[in-house]
Design a protein around this motif. Structure first.
Motif, PDB file in Angstrom:
ATOM      1  N   SER A   8       0.786  -1.239   0.000  1.00 18.81           N
ATOM      2  CA  SER A   8       0.000   0.000   0.000  1.00 18.81           C
ATOM      3  C   SER A   8       0.815   1.286   0.000  1.00 18.81           C
ATOM      4  N   PHE A 193      -2.543  -3.109  -4.781  1.00 21.24           N
ATOM      5  CA  PHE A 193      -2.385  -1.941  -3.909  1.00 21.24           C
ATOM      6  C   PHE A 193      -3.701  -1.710  -3.188  1.00 21.24           C
ATOM      7  N   THR A 195      -5.415   1.340  -1.255  1.00 21.28           N
ATOM      8  CA  THR A 195      -5.178   2.751  -0.947  1.00 21.28           C
ATOM      9  C   THR A 195      -6.443   3.381  -0.385  1.00 21.28           C
ATOM     10  N   LEU A 205       0.953   5.958  -2.733  1.00 23.51           N
ATOM     11  CA  LEU A 205       0.633   5.020  -3.824  1.00 23.51           C
ATOM     12  C   LEU A 205       1.548   5.287  -5.029  1.00 23.51           C
ATOM     13  N   TRP A 209       4.118   2.585  -6.486  1.00 24.28           N
ATOM     14  CA  TRP A 209       3.921   2.173  -7.886  1.00 24.28           C
ATOM     15  C   TRP A 209       5.216   2.347  -8.688  1.00 24.28           C
ATOM     16  N   CYS A 221      -5.568  -2.095  -8.131  1.00 21.95           N
ATOM     17  CA  CYS A 221      -5.723  -1.279  -6.941  1.00 21.95           C
ATOM     18  C   CYS A 221      -7.135  -1.360  -6.373  1.00 21.95           C
TER      19      CYS A 221
END
Lengths: 287, 286
Positions: A8, A193, A195, A205, A209, A221
């Motif tokens: 995350s 991810f 978020t 993020l 990434w 995500c």
């Protein structure tokens, strides 16, 4: 075998809740690995029974045997980590400061500095309450080498998956972008991810990434607590689209997350009808 | 006095507390705020001001000198971090694995590994009124946060600012980067939340902080969610609870927009007052 890593950047966005939900959704199709080694929480939901316990050693620490020491001061002079102190006239290594580089032991003229293997933590091979294998660990207090422990947990999980013919490894990662995260990403097949629509969440993020991109791993995500801020939510959606990151799910703020954690169960176990649908869709998009 | 704000679990409100506490205290005092969560620093979202300094931060790593090297291979045996590899006719340096111990460089019989600067990240100094705000950002792909944390603290120390209070926002977790911050502080505030995750990670953080003999105060954030186990734990362990911040959507919304909380929510400001009172008290005791 497919390894799915959940990270995350920012902490507290819901990584572990997502990992636990996916794990209890697919049950015996996945080995679960908790790679947040210095703040592991997945065991609080999957209540594993430990089947095998192993001490994990990585790196060394210097120890001065004072009987032969001539007080030449060379070790103290050369140590770049200020890890050598003089206590009551004797030279001593401060374990917390020692990096384990070995320099002092190489240059000691009377060879009285020993390099001792360091126990970094413990690694556990367990069975979750629903009968699937899980690998987790506990990092020792003040230990470094957390990246090495992450690599160990992942290696054990993969090995178990191969032995038992299990198709997936689900990895719960740690916050940040440093060594444990880099170790989690190494060899992964897909990154999820998790978020939240806050400026901090978005900033973190973007950084995680950029790191993931260096490994060229496809990613998706989940936007959690999406209704907290519509404007930032839109910024995240734009970012995902521009970068070619799959949008796996948008989940509004839901007290079920806290209720499930408080009861020590996953979202799926908390409300199968509601969360089973959400996470089945996520799982299908990952695959 | 140096106060580290740490947590164990990520996302419990370290940055919210650090930025608000520092900004609020700076209305009447000389304050330093340092964001040492160098992997994911976020205080800069909440604090604006004038840029005083921006520096690239480096760390020394060996650079292979092809012409001097006799390929004896000793350096690769000395290096405990596998940062040097011997190939058929070259020595390969992997800077991200190097710990800058200088062993290879200083022990090389032909001086073929002189140390060179390798970039780690960027250090920033911002000033807003009485508040000197520092943050460093680790370059993406750099594995070790500790050297950047250490460099940041060293830079600040060298400025010899006369400050009543230094507030250090620590990285999450309980491993080396968190300890690097905590071990250099005078006092540690651990921020947690009343859930089993918050409690478990708090117990790990307390163990780590006690291991290095630092005094601790607890701030319970998002009070109202979860259960009261965290309070029982703190009581049993004799850990003082300095503040209890309620779980409020308004706080989360302000945070999401990158706004400070205390100017808008008096209830939150009252908790900051409690923390500042406690800091005054321990300062008096020291």
């Amino acid at each position: 075998m497919k390894e799915i890593v959940i990270i995350s950047g920012k902490g507290g966005t819901g990584k572990t809740s997502v990992a636990a939900a996916l794990a209890t959704l697919v049950k015996n199709q996945a080995v679960v690995a908790d790679c947040d080694v210095d703040a592991p929480d997945l065991h609080l939901v999957l209540s594993p029974t430990i089947k095998k316990r192993e001490d994990f050693y990585s790196g060394v620490k210097a120890v001065i045997h004072t009987d032969k020491c001539t007080h030449c001061n060379l070790c103290k002079e050369k140590c770049r980590f200020d890890a050598i102190e003089i206590v009551e006239g004797e030279y001593r290594v401060i374990p917390l400061e020692c990096e384990g580089c070995g320099y002092c032991s190489y240059i000691c003229p009377v060879e009285t500095i020993e390099l001792v293997d360091e126990k970094v933590g413990e690694c556990y091979i367990s069975e979750t309450h629903y009968g699937s294998p899980m690998v987790h660990s506990q990092l020792g207090i003040g230990a470094d080498n957390s990246g090495k422990l992450v690599a160990k947990v992942k290696k054990e999980a993969k090995q178990l998956a191969t032995e038992k013919g299990i198709e997936y490894v689900i990895v719960d990662g740690s916050p940040g972008i440093g060594c444990p995260v880099i170790a989690s990403l190494s060899g992964a097949d897909y990154v999820v991810f998790v978020t939240e629509p806050t400026l901090s969440g978005l900033s973190d993020l973007k950084r995680v990434w950029e790191l993931t991109n260096k490994f060229q791993i496809p990613a998706g995500c989940i936007i959690n607590k999406a209704d907290l801020n519509q404007e930032v939510n839109n910024l995240i959606e734009e970012f995902l689209q521009a970068e070619g990151i799959d949008r796996l799910a948008t989940i509004n703020y839901d007290t079920d997350f806290q209720s499930a954690i408080t009861n020590g169960i996953s979202l799926i176990e908390h409300d199968r009808t509601k969360w089973g649908k959400v996470f089945s869709e996520i799982w299908n998009k990952i695959n | 006095m140096k106060i580290a704000i740490a947590s164990g679990k990520g996302g419990t409100g370290k940055t919210t507390l650090s930025a608000n506490l520092a900004h609020y205290a700076a209305q009447t005092k000389n304050i330093t705020l340092v964001d040492l969560d160098v992997e994911e620093p976020n205080n800069n979202i909440f604090i604006q001001g004038n840029e005083i300094e921006k520096l690239d931060v480096f760390r020394p790593v060996p650079e292979w000198n092809k012409d001097a090297c006799i390929l004896c291979g000793k350096c690769t045996k000395w290096c405990k971090f596998s940062a040097l590899l011997q190939l058929i006719d070259e020595i390969l340096v992997l800077p991200e694995l190097c710990h800058s111990c200088y062993a290879c460089s200083e022990l090389c019989p032909v001086n073929a590994l002189p140390m060179q600067d390798w970039p780690l990240g960027v250090y920033n100094h911002i000033k807003e009124g009485n508040l000197d705000f520092f943050y460093s950002k680790l370059n993406i792909g750099v594995e070790q946060a500790v050297p950047l944390i250490a460099k940041t603290l060293k830079n600040i120390e060298e400025l010899e600012l006369d400050k009543e209070l230094e507030i250090w926002d620590s990285p999450p977790g309980t491993s080396c980067s968190m300890l690097e911050v905590v071990k250099n502080a005078d006092f540690v505030i651990l921020v947690s939340e009343p859930t089993p995750f918050g409690l478990f990670d708090l117990t790990l953080a307390v163990e780590s902080v006690r291991h290095i003999n630092k005094p601790v105060g607890i701030v319970v954030n998002r009070y109202g969610i979860g259960n009261d186990e965290i309070f029982k734990y703190c009581e049993k362990e004799g850990l003082p609870i300095w503040a209890t911040i309620p779980n409020k959507r308004e706080i989360a919304v302000l945070y999401s927009k990158g706004e400070l909380i205390y100017p808008h929510i008096p209830e939150f400001r009252a908790e900051l007052d409690k923390i500042l009172d406690n800091i005054e008290k321990i300062r008096g005791e020291q």
